[in-house]
Design a protein around this motif. Structure first.
Motif, short mmCIF file in Angstrom:
data_model
loop_
_atom_site.label_atom_id
_atom_site.label_comp_id
_atom_site.label_asym_id
_atom_site.label_seq_id
_atom_site.Cartn_x
_atom_site.Cartn_y
_atom_site.Cartn_z
N LYS A 156 0.84 -1.21 0.00
CA LYS A 156 0.00 0.00 0.00
C LYS A 156 0.87 1.25 0.00
O LYS A 156 0.55 2.25 -0.64
N VAL A 157 1.98 1.22 0.74
CA VAL A 157 2.89 2.37 0.77
C VAL A 157 3.46 2.60 -0.62
O VAL A 157 3.51 3.73 -1.12
N GLU A 158 3.88 1.51 -1.26
CA GLU A 158 4.43 1.62 -2.62
C GLU A 158 3.40 2.20 -3.58
O GLU A 158 3.71 3.07 -4.40
N ALA A 159 2.16 1.75 -3.46
CA ALA A 159 1.10 2.25 -4.34
C ALA A 159 0.89 3.75 -4.13
O ALA A 159 0.72 4.50 -5.09
N LYS A 160 0.93 4.19 -2.88
CA LYS A 160 0.75 5.62 -2.58
C LYS A 160 1.89 6.43 -3.18
O LYS A 160 1.70 7.52 -3.71
N ASN A 161 3.09 5.88 -3.09
CA ASN A 161 4.26 6.57 -3.64
C ASN A 161 4.16 6.67 -5.17
O ASN A 161 4.46 7.71 -5.75
N ARG A 162 3.71 5.58 -5.79
CA ARG A 162 3.55 5.58 -7.25
C ARG A 162 2.55 6.68 -7.66
O ARG A 162 2.78 7.44 -8.58
N LYS A 163 1.43 6.73 -6.90
CA LYS A 163 0.37 7.70 -7.19
C LYS A 163 0.90 9.13 -7.07
O LYS A 163 0.66 9.99 -7.91
N LEU A 164 1.70 9.36 -6.03
CA LEU A 164 2.27 10.68 -5.77
C LEU A 164 3.18 11.13 -6.90
O LEU A 164 3.22 12.29 -7.28
N ASN A 165 3.93 10.16 -7.43
CA ASN A 165 4.95 10.50 -8.43
C ASN A 165 4.53 10.29 -9.89
O ASN A 165 5.35 10.35 -10.77
#
Ligand code: RP5
Length: 166
Positions: A156-165
Motif C-alpha cells: 500500500k505504501v508503494e502504491a501511494k508513492n507511485r500515485k504521488l509521483n
C-alpha cells in the motif's frame, strides 16, 4: 467474531469507550481470532473487575486488551489479578486528551506489567495486532497471516508513492 471460547478478551471501562475499542474487535475479526467484549470498571465495579480477571484464564482466554480513560487503572488492576498478558489502551475521555490515561496505564510498578500501546484508535488496533502476535507464537496460521498483513501494508505504501509521483 464474539466467540463461545474467546482467545482474546477486550475489556473497557464504560460503553463510552466502545466506539474506539471496536477497532480492536475489527482487527481480531480480520485475523479470524475469537474474542469477547466486556464492560467493567476498576473504580466503579472493583469486585466485578477482580472476579473477571481471576476467571479469564480458566475460560480459555489467552490475552486481555483493556481500554480506559481518565485515571485509567483498569489494565493495571486486571494485570494484578491474572498472569495472562494484559495490553492497555489509554483512551481520550477527559479534558487532558488521554495524557492522564496514558500515564495511569503505562506507569506500572515493577512486578505487574501492562503492555501499553498508543492513545486512542491506533492503540486499539495495535493492541489487537499485538494480541495476534502473541497468539501467533503457537499458531502457524496466524503467523503466516501476520506476514501477509505486513506485506500488504508495504504494498500500500508503494502504491501511494507511485500515485504521488505519477
Ligand atoms: C473511564 O471513565 C472509562 O474507561 C471511560 O473512558 C471514562 C468515562 O466513563 P463514562 O463516564 O463515560 O461512563 O473509567
Amino acid at each position: 467474531m464474539p466467540a463461545d471460547n474467546p482467545q482474546v478478551s477486550i475489556v473497557m471501562g464504560s460503553d463510552s469507550d466502545l466506539e474506539v475499542m471496536k477497532g480492536a474487535a475489527e482487527v481480531l475479526k480480520e485475523f479470524g481470532v475469537g474474542y469477547e467484549m466486556q464492560i467493567t470498571s476498576a473504580h466503579r465495579a472493583p469486585d466485578r473487575t477482580a472476579e473477571y480477571a481471576r476467571g479469564a484464564a480458566g475460560r480459555g482466554v489467552k490475552v486481555i486488551i483493556a481500554g480506559a480513560g481518565y485515571a485509567a487503572h483498569l489494565a493495571g488492576v486486571i494485570a494484578a489479578n491474572t498472569i495472562l498478558p494484559v495490553i492497555g489502551v489509554p483512551l481520550e475521555a477527559s479534558s487532558l486528551d488521554g495524557m492522564d490515561a496514558l500515564l495511569a496505564t503505562v506507569q506500572m510498578p515493577a512486578g505487574i506489567p501492562v503492555a501499553t500501546v498508543t492513545v486512542g484508535k491506533a492503540g486499539a488496533k495495535n493492541a489487537a495486532l499485538l494480541a495476534v502476535e502473541i497468539l501467533a507464537l503457537s499458531d502457524d496460521r496466524l503467523s503466516a497471516r501476520l506476514k501477509e498483513y505486513r506485506k500488504e501494508m508495504a504494498e500500500k505504501v508503494e502504491a501511494k508513492n507511485r500515485k504521488l509521483n505519477k
